[in-house]
Design a protein around this motif. Structure first.
Motif, PDB file in Angstrom:
ATOM      1  N   ALA A 178      -3.568  13.494 -16.315  1.00  0.00           N
ATOM      2  CA  ALA A 178      -3.498  13.376 -14.857  1.00  0.00           C
ATOM      3  C   ALA A 178      -3.956  14.671 -14.189  1.00  0.00           C
ATOM      4  O   ALA A 178      -4.673  14.652 -13.179  1.00  0.00           O
ATOM      5  CB  ALA A 178      -2.062  13.038 -14.442  1.00  0.00           C
ATOM      6  N   LYS A 179      -3.570  15.812 -14.749  1.00  0.00           N
ATOM      7  CA  LYS A 179      -3.988  17.104 -14.191  1.00  0.00           C
ATOM      8  C   LYS A 179      -5.489  17.308 -14.341  1.00  0.00           C
ATOM      9  O   LYS A 179      -6.160  17.834 -13.445  1.00  0.00           O
ATOM     10  CB  LYS A 179      -3.237  18.239 -14.898  1.00  0.00           C
ATOM     11  CG  LYS A 179      -1.752  18.305 -14.583  1.00  0.00           C
ATOM     12  CD  LYS A 179      -1.087  19.468 -15.307  1.00  0.00           C
ATOM     13  CE  LYS A 179       0.394  19.562 -14.962  1.00  0.00           C
ATOM     14  NZ  LYS A 179       1.049  20.699 -15.676  1.00  0.00           N
ATOM     15  N   LEU A 180      -6.045  16.879 -15.453  1.00  0.00           N
ATOM     16  CA  LEU A 180      -7.480  17.009 -15.686  1.00  0.00           C
ATOM     17  C   LEU A 180      -8.269  16.127 -14.723  1.00  0.00           C
ATOM     18  O   LEU A 180      -9.294  16.537 -14.166  1.00  0.00           O
ATOM     19  CB  LEU A 180      -7.811  16.639 -17.139  1.00  0.00           C
ATOM     20  CG  LEU A 180      -7.364  17.654 -18.198  1.00  0.00           C
ATOM     21  CD1 LEU A 180      -7.317  17.003 -19.580  1.00  0.00           C
ATOM     22  CD2 LEU A 180      -8.322  18.847 -18.218  1.00  0.00           C
ATOM     23  N   ALA A 181      -7.785  14.901 -14.510  1.00  0.00           N
ATOM     24  CA  ALA A 181      -8.468  13.966 -13.622  1.00  0.00           C
ATOM     25  C   ALA A 181      -8.460  14.453 -12.178  1.00  0.00           C
ATOM     26  O   ALA A 181      -9.416  14.234 -11.426  1.00  0.00           O
ATOM     27  CB  ALA A 181      -7.826  12.582 -13.721  1.00  0.00           C
ATOM     28  N   SER A 182      -7.386  15.139 -11.786  1.00  0.00           N
ATOM     29  CA  SER A 182      -7.275  15.623 -10.408  1.00  0.00           C
ATOM     30  C   SER A 182      -8.006  16.949 -10.197  1.00  0.00           C
ATOM     31  O   SER A 182      -8.131  17.411  -9.061  1.00  0.00           O
ATOM     32  CB  SER A 182      -5.800  15.794 -10.035  1.00  0.00           C
ATOM     33  OG  SER A 182      -5.224  16.853 -10.782  1.00  0.00           O
TER      34      SER A 182
END
Length: 406
Positions: free
Chosen positions: A239-243
């Motif tokens: 989720a952090k990578l996608a954001s």
């Protein structure tokens, strides 16, 4: 941030073990496994066939996969080179971990990492590209060792020894329970409490590393096969990578930490202390008593190093070399006693082809560890080093008494 959901997939043993994660142009089917579970092997095959993803990601590095699938990788192993390069303890630690997993899996008809092999085999059969997404095991173990303090190193060593020589057996039901969320969280909590730095390296860092490699593998649908203990952490990092909150760059997680100034000095403290005490003894206590204490130190240091080689069933000449080499190894930080004894044992009892061929099976039993000439060399290296260190610890008080006139 992306939509994260748990889905039921036909053939999956439990909803907790399979999660579908949507991240923009990426769809990741995360499959959590127990590394010695036949149920996980079947589940992985079924899900890949059902999903027909654009790629398959597996929690293993290329080196470990080669070792697991190619007998020649063990046969090309150079034990003398490993000792000379200071990697003997690293290899012994790796074999001890493998020993525990293999014994657990053998009890249930499954080999450790078999679900990763099944994922690669199924992907190859279906013409689907696959990616090795885990950090090299050598880097993981060396970071865990390098980031641990002295007391945590002792606890890590104790944990490795107890796992290697434990007779513990788990039932298939217990193995399957390991994949469930509550059981996984309990185990992670226990590891964090007992060895926080090791948990950080083995679990937390690899959560981030795996997530980054899975994310970077490309757009479209991916089936990612990982240990159940990594699922929650990987979800968070994806989720952090996608954001865009974090970068997928993870090279810093592959760097082996350099020894601290204290760590570098530690190798010189004991030899300097011993030499200093002996020199001081000539002035404070006289030559006769100093020579007597010197002999006591040599006997404690050499005898316990020799005892270590004896316990490892070393060659008689290896035992003698351990006794003579321990004092020299103590006074020279560049030449540990384990190097003397290990190289001697490797020269006197050269590993045969059958030792390489049987290594995977021999490490599943205590008898096998001592019978196989490869692991025996490593045991000689380790136990003679341990014996010499204990001998120094016992003898130092005798030498300290030289500072006081009798």
């Amino acid at each position: 941030m992306g939509d994260v959901s748990t889905v039921e997939i036909e053939g999956a043993s439990a909803a907790d073990t399979v999660r579908r994660i949507s991240l923009g142009d990426r769809e990741i089917v995360l499959v959590g496994t127990a590394h010695i579970s036949q149920g996980s092997v079947d589940e992985v095959r079924n899900i890949i066939r059902q999903e027909m993803p654009a790629r398959v990601c597996v929690e293993i590095d290329a080196g470990r996969f080669k070792t697991m699938t190619e007998k020649a990788s063990w046969e090309s192993l150079d034990i003398v080179k490993i000792i000379k390069e200071g990697k003997a303890f690293l290899m012994l630690a790796n074999l001890m971990l493998s020993s525990f997993q293999r014994r657990m899996g053998a009890n249930l008809g499954s080999s450790p990492g078999e679900e990763m092999r099944a994922a690669v085999d199924t992907a190859t059969e279906l013409g689907i590209p696959f990616h090795f997404c885990d950090r090299e095991v050598a880097a993981t173990l060396r970071r865990a060792w390098g980031l641990s303090g002295f007391w945590n190193k002792i606890k890590l060593l104790s944990a490795l020894l107890s796992s290697a020589f434990s007779n513990e057996k788990l039932s298939e039901a217990e193995i399957e329970a390991m994949k469930k969320k509550g059981a996984v969280e309990d185990m992670m909590g226990e590891l964090a409490a007992y060895l926080p730095k090791v948990k950080e390296v083995l679990i937390d860092e690899r959560d981030r590393y795996l997530a980054s490699k899975i994310f970077e593998s490309g757009p479209g649908k991916a089936v990612a096969v990982v240990g159940a203990g990594h699922m929650n952490g990987i979800e968070v990092w994806l989720a952090k990578l996608a954001s865009g909150e974090v970068s997928p760059e993870v090279r810093e997680l592959e760097v082996i930490p350099k020894a601290s100034v204290f760590g570098k000095a530690l190798g010189w403290i004991i030899p300097i202390a011993i030499v200093g005490l002996l020199v001081s003894g000539f002035f404070f206590s006289g030559a006769s008593l100093t020579l007597e204490k010197l002999l006591q130190w040599v006997l404690w240091n050499g005898s316990l190093a020799a005892l270590g080689s004896l316990i490892a069933f070393g060659h008689p000449l290896t035992i003698l070399v351990s006794f003579l080499g321990a004092p020299l190894g103590t006074l020279n930080p560049f030449m540990a006693v384990g190097m003397f004894s290990g190289l001697c044992e490797a020269a006197l009892r050269k590993p045969r082809v059958e030792d390489f061929e049987n290594l995977s099976n021999d490490i599943t039993s205590i008898k096998g560890f001592w019978k196989n000439k490869i692991t025996r060399v490593l045991l000689v290296f380790f136990l003679s080093s341990l014996g010499g260190a204990i001998g120094n610890f016992i003898a130092l008080p005798f030498l300290t008494s030289l500072l006081f006139k009798s």
